[in-house]
Motif scaffolding. Structure first.
Motif, short mmCIF file in Angstrom:
data_model
loop_
_atom_site.label_atom_id
_atom_site.label_comp_id
_atom_site.label_asym_id
_atom_site.label_seq_id
_atom_site.Cartn_x
_atom_site.Cartn_y
_atom_site.Cartn_z
N HIS A 113 0.86 -1.19 0.00
CA HIS A 113 0.00 0.00 0.00
C HIS A 113 0.89 1.23 0.00
CE1 HIS A 113 -3.59 2.39 0.58
NE2 HIS A 113 -3.00 3.03 1.57
N VAL A 114 0.48 2.23 -0.76
CA VAL A 114 1.20 3.50 -0.80
C VAL A 114 0.48 4.49 0.12
CG1 VAL A 114 1.98 5.42 -2.22
CG2 VAL A 114 2.04 3.09 -3.13
N PHE A 115 1.17 4.90 1.16
CA PHE A 115 0.60 5.83 2.14
C PHE A 115 0.94 7.26 1.73
CE2 PHE A 115 0.87 1.83 4.27
CZ PHE A 115 -0.19 1.80 5.16
N GLU A 116 -0.08 8.09 1.73
CA GLU A 116 0.10 9.49 1.36
C GLU A 116 -0.40 10.37 2.49
OE1 GLU A 116 -0.52 10.60 -2.78
OE2 GLU A 116 -1.36 8.60 -3.10
N LYS A 117 0.46 11.26 2.95
CA LYS A 117 0.14 12.16 4.04
C LYS A 117 0.57 13.56 3.65
CE LYS A 117 0.63 12.49 9.08
NZ LYS A 117 1.22 11.84 10.30
N GLU A 118 -0.27 14.52 3.95
CA GLU A 118 0.01 15.90 3.55
C GLU A 118 1.37 16.36 4.06
OE1 GLU A 118 -2.09 20.33 3.79
OE2 GLU A 118 -3.08 18.59 4.70
N PRO A 160 6.27 12.95 1.11
CA PRO A 160 6.21 12.18 -0.14
C PRO A 160 5.51 10.85 0.11
CG PRO A 160 8.38 12.02 0.85
CD PRO A 160 7.62 13.01 1.67
N PRO A 161 5.02 10.20 -0.94
CA PRO A 161 4.36 8.90 -0.75
C PRO A 161 5.34 7.85 -0.23
CG PRO A 161 4.70 9.35 -3.09
CD PRO A 161 5.04 10.60 -2.35
N VAL A 162 4.82 6.94 0.60
CA VAL A 162 5.62 5.88 1.19
C VAL A 162 4.95 4.54 0.90
CG1 VAL A 162 6.50 4.87 3.33
CG2 VAL A 162 6.49 7.36 3.03
N ALA A 163 5.68 3.63 0.26
CA ALA A 163 5.15 2.30 -0.01
C ALA A 163 5.56 1.35 1.11
CB ALA A 163 5.68 1.78 -1.35
N VAL A 164 4.58 0.65 1.69
CA VAL A 164 4.85 -0.37 2.69
C VAL A 164 4.51 -1.72 2.09
CG1 VAL A 164 4.24 -1.28 4.97
CG2 VAL A 164 4.45 1.19 4.62
N ILE A 165 5.44 -2.66 2.24
CA ILE A 165 5.30 -4.00 1.66
C ILE A 165 5.35 -5.02 2.79
CG2 ILE A 165 6.32 -5.70 0.10
CD1 ILE A 165 7.59 -3.26 -1.39
N ASN A 166 4.42 -5.97 2.76
CA ASN A 166 4.33 -7.02 3.79
C ASN A 166 4.47 -8.38 3.12
OD1 ASN A 166 1.67 -7.94 6.18
ND2 ASN A 166 3.84 -8.39 6.21
N GLU A 185 6.50 -3.28 -10.12
CA GLU A 185 5.26 -2.58 -10.46
C GLU A 185 5.14 -1.21 -9.80
OE1 GLU A 185 2.09 -5.20 -9.44
OE2 GLU A 185 2.71 -6.77 -10.88
N LEU A 186 5.95 -0.94 -8.78
CA LEU A 186 5.87 0.35 -8.10
C LEU A 186 6.38 1.47 -9.00
CD1 LEU A 186 6.98 -0.15 -4.38
CD2 LEU A 186 4.74 0.60 -5.21
N ALA A 187 5.70 2.59 -8.93
CA ALA A 187 6.12 3.74 -9.73
C ALA A 187 7.48 4.25 -9.25
CB ALA A 187 5.08 4.86 -9.62
N PRO A 188 8.35 4.66 -10.16
CA PRO A 188 9.69 5.12 -9.78
C PRO A 188 9.67 6.39 -8.94
CG PRO A 188 9.28 5.49 -12.12
CD PRO A 188 8.17 4.65 -11.62
N ASP A 189 8.54 7.13 -8.95
CA ASP A 189 8.47 8.36 -8.16
C ASP A 189 8.03 8.09 -6.72
OD1 ASP A 189 5.87 7.68 -8.74
OD2 ASP A 189 5.23 9.70 -9.32
N ILE A 190 8.14 6.81 -6.29
CA ILE A 190 7.90 6.44 -4.89
C ILE A 190 9.19 5.85 -4.36
CG2 ILE A 190 6.43 5.15 -3.27
CD1 ILE A 190 4.34 4.97 -5.47
N PRO A 191 10.17 6.68 -4.02
CA PRO A 191 11.49 6.16 -3.61
C PRO A 191 11.52 5.58 -2.21
CG PRO A 191 11.50 8.54 -3.48
CD PRO A 191 10.17 8.16 -4.07
N VAL A 192 10.59 6.01 -1.32
CA VAL A 192 10.60 5.52 0.06
C VAL A 192 9.77 4.24 0.13
CG1 VAL A 192 10.10 6.03 2.47
CG2 VAL A 192 10.83 7.87 0.93
N ARG A 193 10.47 3.13 0.43
CA ARG A 193 9.84 1.81 0.41
C ARG A 193 10.26 1.02 1.64
NH1 ARG A 193 10.94 0.43 -6.04
NH2 ARG A 193 9.88 2.30 -6.85
N ILE A 194 9.28 0.59 2.41
CA ILE A 194 9.53 -0.10 3.68
C ILE A 194 8.98 -1.52 3.59
CG2 ILE A 194 9.27 0.01 6.19
CD1 ILE A 194 10.55 2.51 4.96
N VAL A 195 9.78 -2.50 4.00
CA VAL A 195 9.38 -3.91 3.92
C VAL A 195 9.33 -4.51 5.33
CG1 VAL A 195 9.97 -6.21 3.07
CG2 VAL A 195 10.36 -4.19 1.62
#
Length: 258
Positions: A101-106, A109-115, A138-148
């Motif tokens: 899921h990509v989390f977006e907070k005002e 930047p968007p943050v993708a969390v992977i489980n 499949e993740l867009a390249p403009d989502i550099p912050v990725r947490i697993v």
């Protein structure tokens, strides 16, 4: 960007530790986002939808799961409709929910969390390495912050995943074994790593469970239903700082609140 990731929340003591401390911790530590593994939050096994909602109200932004995520069927509709609750992605595709899921907070930047969930000493499951690789493709390249969150039993499998994802994600943190490890580091490729975050649960316990029941199982060899231990709780996890532009981790430190 500063992120706090909490280890497995176990039972009532773990839930209470989160509710009583998290808002203060966010303020004191300057936390931007909080994630937690919640698969043991309800009675020590599984996650009820009402408890997931309680976590969102006290400051948790996203909840990851594990092998007990399927226990309470009232969560299934939430898994399907609310991306903030994740289940391991390498379960069958037809099951409810998703492991990314990509989390977006005002203001952030968007943050993708992977489980994902491991295979060593765990029930049969699709390959976690192939699963996480397909997500990253499949993740867009403009989502550099990725947490697993790698929910796995074997330390070797977790460490291997850390090196597999080195330079591809911002952080790899392990859950499931409930014991906070002492190997927090930023890998050469800019990926923060910790083998296990620990747990949020009763201090006087065996991995969050009543010690007397665990002892009886070992001493007699007979099966007994485990129960979450009562009493004051400990809150464990890790805090990492991430460069928002590159997605590279700048630091990682284990966190504990007694």
């Amino acid at each position: 960007m500063r992120i706090l990731f909490l280890g497995d929340i176990v039972g009532r003591s773990g839930r209470r530790a989160v509710k009583e401390n998290l808002l203060r911790i966010r303020q004191e530590q300057g936390i931007d986002l909080v994630f937690a593994n919640g698969e043991n939050a309800s009675g020590g096994y599984g996650l009820k939808s009402k408890h997931a909602q309680e976590f969102f109200k006290v400051g948790i932004d996203g909840i990851t799961g594990g092998n007990h995520i399927w226990k309470y069927k009232d969560l299934y509709s939430m898994l399907q409709s609310d991306g903030r609750v994740l289940r391991p992605h390498n379960y069958a595709d037809h099951l409810p929910g998703s492991g990314v899921h990509v989390f977006e907070k005002e203001g952030l930047p968007p943050v993708a969390v992977i489980n994902i969930i491991g295979r060593t000493f765990m029930p049969p499951i699709d390959c976690p390495f192939a699963s996480v690789e397909s997500i990253l493709d499949e993740l867009a390249p403009d989502i550099p912050v990725r947490i697993v969150d790698f929910h796995a039993e074997a330390t070797g499998e977790k460490i291997a995943m850390g090196y597999f994802l080195e330079g591809k994600v911002s952080a790899v943190v392990g859950t499931h074994t409930h014991v906070q490890t002492n190997d927090a580091k930023v890998l050469t490729g800019g990926t923060a790593y910790l083998t296990d975050l620990g747990m949020c649960g009763a201090m006087d316990s065996c991995l969050g469970m009543k010690p007397e029941i665990i002892l009886d199982r070992y001493l007699t060899g007979l099966p007994r239903q485990l129960e979450a231990a009562p009493g004051p709780g400990v809150l464990q996890g890790a805090i990492f700082d991430i460069d928002e532009t590159s997605g590279r981790a700048l630091s990682i430190a284990p966190y504990q609140q007694v």
